[in-house]
Design a protein around this motif. Sequence first.
Motif, PDB file in Angstrom:
ATOM      1  N   LEU A  28       0.817  -1.209   0.000  1.00 49.25           N
ATOM      2  CA  LEU A  28       0.000   0.000   0.000  1.00 49.25           C
ATOM      3  C   LEU A  28       0.857   1.268   0.000  1.00 49.25           C
ATOM      4  CD1 LEU A  28      -2.803  -1.088   2.492  1.00 49.25           C
ATOM      5  CD2 LEU A  28      -2.908  -1.002  -0.009  1.00 49.25           C
ATOM      6  N   VAL A  29       1.927   1.262   0.786  1.00 51.34           N
ATOM      7  CA  VAL A  29       2.845   2.409   0.801  1.00 51.34           C
ATOM      8  C   VAL A  29       3.517   2.548  -0.558  1.00 51.34           C
ATOM      9  CG1 VAL A  29       4.990   3.288   1.814  1.00 51.34           C
ATOM     10  CG2 VAL A  29       3.199   2.369   3.287  1.00 51.34           C
ATOM     11  N   LEU A  30       3.833   1.430  -1.166  1.00 53.08           N
ATOM     12  CA  LEU A  30       4.467   1.441  -2.486  1.00 53.08           C
ATOM     13  C   LEU A  30       3.562   2.092  -3.523  1.00 53.08           C
ATOM     14  CD1 LEU A  30       7.012   0.512  -3.916  1.00 53.08           C
ATOM     15  CD2 LEU A  30       5.959  -1.703  -4.224  1.00 53.08           C
ATOM     16  N   VAL A  31       2.281   1.765  -3.495  1.00 56.27           N
ATOM     17  CA  VAL A  31       1.329   2.369  -4.437  1.00 56.27           C
ATOM     18  C   VAL A  31       1.231   3.880  -4.193  1.00 56.27           C
ATOM     19  CG1 VAL A  31      -1.105   2.466  -5.113  1.00 56.27           C
ATOM     20  CG2 VAL A  31      -0.001   0.259  -4.766  1.00 56.27           C
ATOM     21  N   ALA A  32       1.100   4.272  -2.931  1.00 59.13           N
ATOM     22  CA  ALA A  32       0.972   5.701  -2.614  1.00 59.13           C
ATOM     23  C   ALA A  32       2.237   6.469  -2.997  1.00 59.13           C
ATOM     24  CB  ALA A  32       0.674   5.881  -1.127  1.00 59.13           C
ATOM     25  N   ALA A  33       3.405   5.940  -2.630  1.00 57.92           N
ATOM     26  CA  ALA A  33       4.660   6.640  -2.913  1.00 57.92           C
ATOM     27  C   ALA A  33       4.935   6.696  -4.414  1.00 57.92           C
ATOM     28  CB  ALA A  33       5.815   5.956  -2.189  1.00 57.92           C
ATOM     29  N   ALA A  40      12.455   0.524  -4.902  1.00 56.13           N
ATOM     30  CA  ALA A  40      13.575  -0.129  -4.211  1.00 56.13           C
ATOM     31  C   ALA A  40      13.636   0.292  -2.747  1.00 56.13           C
ATOM     32  CB  ALA A  40      14.883   0.196  -4.923  1.00 56.13           C
ATOM     33  N   LEU A  41      13.469   1.573  -2.480  1.00 59.59           N
ATOM     34  CA  LEU A  41      13.553   2.068  -1.100  1.00 59.59           C
ATOM     35  C   LEU A  41      12.416   1.535  -0.230  1.00 59.59           C
ATOM     36  CD1 LEU A  41      14.996   3.951   0.903  1.00 59.59           C
ATOM     37  CD2 LEU A  41      13.446   5.748   0.154  1.00 59.59           C
ATOM     38  N   VAL A  42      11.194   1.566  -0.730  1.00 64.25           N
ATOM     39  CA  VAL A  42      10.048   1.112   0.054  1.00 64.25           C
ATOM     40  C   VAL A  42      10.113  -0.397   0.284  1.00 64.25           C
ATOM     41  CG1 VAL A  42       7.525   0.833   0.020  1.00 64.25           C
ATOM     42  CG2 VAL A  42       8.550   3.026  -0.587  1.00 64.25           C
ATOM     43  N   LEU A  43      10.479  -1.166  -0.726  1.00 64.39           N
ATOM     44  CA  LEU A  43      10.594  -2.611  -0.538  1.00 64.39           C
ATOM     45  C   LEU A  43      11.689  -2.961   0.464  1.00 64.39           C
ATOM     46  CD1 LEU A  43      10.096  -4.200  -4.059  1.00 64.39           C
ATOM     47  CD2 LEU A  43       8.733  -4.588  -2.020  1.00 64.39           C
ATOM     48  N   TRP A  51       7.073 -11.203  -0.958  1.00 63.55           N
ATOM     49  CA  TRP A  51       7.517  -9.858  -1.316  1.00 63.55           C
ATOM     50  C   TRP A  51       7.459  -9.642  -2.823  1.00 63.55           C
ATOM     51  CZ3 TRP A  51       7.653  -6.332   2.273  1.00 63.55           C
ATOM     52  CH2 TRP A  51       7.678  -6.762   3.592  1.00 63.55           C
ATOM     53  N   LEU A  52       7.728 -10.686  -3.593  1.00 62.12           N
ATOM     54  CA  LEU A  52       7.588 -10.567  -5.045  1.00 62.12           C
ATOM     55  C   LEU A  52       6.129 -10.345  -5.424  1.00 62.12           C
ATOM     56  CD1 LEU A  52      10.025 -13.395  -6.184  1.00 62.12           C
ATOM     57  CD2 LEU A  52      10.419 -10.935  -6.275  1.00 62.12           C
ATOM     58  N   VAL A  53       5.232 -11.061  -4.763  1.00 61.27           N
ATOM     59  CA  VAL A  53       3.796 -10.883  -5.024  1.00 61.27           C
ATOM     60  C   VAL A  53       3.353  -9.483  -4.601  1.00 61.27           C
ATOM     61  CG1 VAL A  53       1.496 -11.675  -4.330  1.00 61.27           C
ATOM     62  CG2 VAL A  53       3.258 -13.336  -4.928  1.00 61.27           C
ATOM     63  N   ALA A  54       3.861  -9.001  -3.460  1.00 64.66           N
ATOM     64  CA  ALA A  54       3.512  -7.651  -3.005  1.00 64.66           C
ATOM     65  C   ALA A  54       3.936  -6.607  -4.039  1.00 64.66           C
ATOM     66  CB  ALA A  54       4.166  -7.360  -1.653  1.00 64.66           C
ATOM     67  N   GLY A  55       5.122  -6.790  -4.634  1.00 67.78           N
ATOM     68  CA  GLY A  55       5.581  -5.867  -5.666  1.00 67.78           C
ATOM     69  C   GLY A  55       4.719  -5.919  -6.914  1.00 67.78           C
ATOM     70  N   LEU A  56       4.318  -7.115  -7.318  1.00 65.13           N
ATOM     71  CA  LEU A  56       3.459  -7.271  -8.490  1.00 65.13           C
ATOM     72  C   LEU A  56       2.080  -6.660  -8.240  1.00 65.13           C
ATOM     73  CD1 LEU A  56       2.866  -8.399 -11.301  1.00 65.13           C
ATOM     74  CD2 LEU A  56       2.217 -10.540 -10.190  1.00 65.13           C
ATOM     75  N   VAL A 114      12.371  -7.772  -8.332  1.00 69.62           N
ATOM     76  CA  VAL A 114      13.130  -9.017  -8.171  1.00 69.62           C
ATOM     77  C   VAL A 114      14.548  -8.733  -7.703  1.00 69.62           C
ATOM     78  CG1 VAL A 114      14.142 -10.961  -9.443  1.00 69.62           C
ATOM     79  CG2 VAL A 114      11.742 -10.363  -9.777  1.00 69.62           C
ATOM     80  N   VAL A 115      15.201  -7.760  -8.304  1.00 69.53           N
ATOM     81  CA  VAL A 115      16.575  -7.430  -7.897  1.00 69.53           C
ATOM     82  C   VAL A 115      16.595  -6.940  -6.448  1.00 69.53           C
ATOM     83  CG1 VAL A 115      18.462  -5.797  -8.289  1.00 69.53           C
ATOM     84  CG2 VAL A 115      17.427  -6.991 -10.216  1.00 69.53           C
ATOM     85  N   THR A 116      15.637  -6.122  -6.083  1.00 66.59           N
ATOM     86  CA  THR A 116      15.590  -5.599  -4.711  1.00 66.59           C
ATOM     87  C   THR A 116      15.328  -6.711  -3.701  1.00 66.59           C
ATOM     88  OG1 THR A 116      14.777  -3.476  -5.509  1.00 66.59           O
ATOM     89  CG2 THR A 116      14.463  -3.950  -3.183  1.00 66.59           C
TER      90      THR A 116
END
Length: 131
Positions: free
Chosen positions: A9-14, A48-51, A66-71, A111-113
């Motif tokens: 959620l933070v990733l989407v907002a940021a 990268a920073l948020v993850l 975490w990969l699913v969260a990023g997707l 994936v790299v992160t």
Amino acid sequence: MVGAVLTCLVLVAAATIFGVVGSIIGIMALSVPVGAVVRTVLVLGTVALVLTTGYRWSRGGPRTLWLVAGLVAYVLLPAAWSGKALIATAFGWEGTLAWVVDALVWMVVVVVTVRSRPAIADERIDTSGLR
């Protein structure tokens, strides 16, 4: 699991906020490619920073989570719906092609992160139900 959901959620907002900032910079520069490149750099740096921060804060967990969260964050990102999330607009691509190219760039960074984070083992985290 809660950490991954909050990170998503933070990733989407940021990413939305920094995407708008990058677009404003492009408008001020009077150049769509400049705006797309600046937006991409800002958004991918934010990813990268948020993850990394979310992974450390929640003390790891299964990397697949975490990969699913990023997707999921990419799918929830409003700019992704129109194919204007990242670099594809600099090449003039639109529609499905732009969405796929941006999704690939986004997932490479995710994936790299995630893979670069050391495995954090915490015996208090029960991951048996996630397998």
